[in-house]
Scaffold this motif. Structure first.
Motif, short mmCIF file in Angstrom:
data_model
loop_
_atom_site.label_atom_id
_atom_site.label_comp_id
_atom_site.label_asym_id
_atom_site.label_seq_id
_atom_site.Cartn_x
_atom_site.Cartn_y
_atom_site.Cartn_z
N ALA A 11 2.14 3.01 -6.85
CA ALA A 11 1.98 4.04 -7.87
C ALA A 11 3.18 4.07 -8.82
CB ALA A 11 1.79 5.40 -7.20
N VAL A 12 4.39 3.90 -8.28
CA VAL A 12 5.59 3.84 -9.12
C VAL A 12 5.51 2.63 -10.05
CG1 VAL A 12 8.09 3.48 -9.06
CG2 VAL A 12 7.03 5.10 -7.49
N MET A 13 5.09 1.49 -9.52
CA MET A 13 4.96 0.29 -10.33
C MET A 13 3.93 0.50 -11.45
SD MET A 13 3.37 -3.42 -9.38
CE MET A 13 1.81 -2.62 -9.15
N ALA A 14 2.78 1.08 -11.11
CA ALA A 14 1.74 1.29 -12.11
C ALA A 14 2.22 2.24 -13.21
CB ALA A 14 0.49 1.85 -11.44
N ALA A 15 2.96 3.29 -12.83
CA ALA A 15 3.47 4.23 -13.83
C ALA A 15 4.43 3.53 -14.79
CB ALA A 15 4.15 5.40 -13.13
N MET A 16 5.28 2.67 -14.26
CA MET A 16 6.23 1.96 -15.12
C MET A 16 5.53 0.96 -16.04
SD MET A 16 9.20 3.19 -14.72
CE MET A 16 10.16 1.96 -15.56
N VAL A 17 4.55 0.25 -15.51
CA VAL A 17 3.84 -0.74 -16.33
C VAL A 17 3.03 -0.04 -17.43
CG1 VAL A 17 2.00 -2.49 -16.26
CG2 VAL A 17 3.81 -2.53 -14.57
N LEU A 18 2.48 1.12 -17.13
CA LEU A 18 1.72 1.85 -18.15
C LEU A 18 2.61 2.36 -19.27
CD1 LEU A 18 -0.84 3.84 -15.97
CD2 LEU A 18 -1.30 1.96 -17.56
N MET A 19 3.90 2.53 -19.03
CA MET A 19 4.82 3.00 -20.07
C MET A 19 5.27 1.88 -21.00
SD MET A 19 7.28 5.87 -18.45
CE MET A 19 7.55 5.32 -16.78
#
Length: 88
Positions: A44-52
């Motif tokens: 989830a942390v990875m997905a949040a960063m990639v979405l930014m």
């Protein structure tokens, strides 16, 4: 098209539940729920960063997303001790 995707996902979920219930009778294997939760949190942390990241398009975006995603996941997994292996 969305209906087909939903029905496919639902059928896989039903199959997973059936396999879990039937296999517990044959062989009771422990499920590492805490490690699975930590891996999910790291994802989830990875997905949040990639979405930014900015949408650059093409190969540049692919390389940026994959590189940043891999580094962020590795850092989060190590910080959360996701695999259950303490470094020290």
């Amino acid at each position: 098209m969305a209906g087909a995707a939903i029905s496919t996902a639902a059928s896989f979920a039903i199959g997973l539940i059936a396999c879990l219930l039937l296999s517990r009778r044959a062989i009771a294997l422990p499920v590492p729920w805490d490690a699975l939760a930590r891996c999910g949190l790291a994802s989830a942390v990875m997905a949040a960063m990639v979405l930014m990241l900015p949408p650059l398009g093409g190969l540049v975006e692919l390389i940026l997303d994959a590189g940043v995603g891999g580094l962020v996941y590795a850092g989060a997994a190590l910080a959360l001790n996701a695999a259950g292996f303490a470094m020290c």
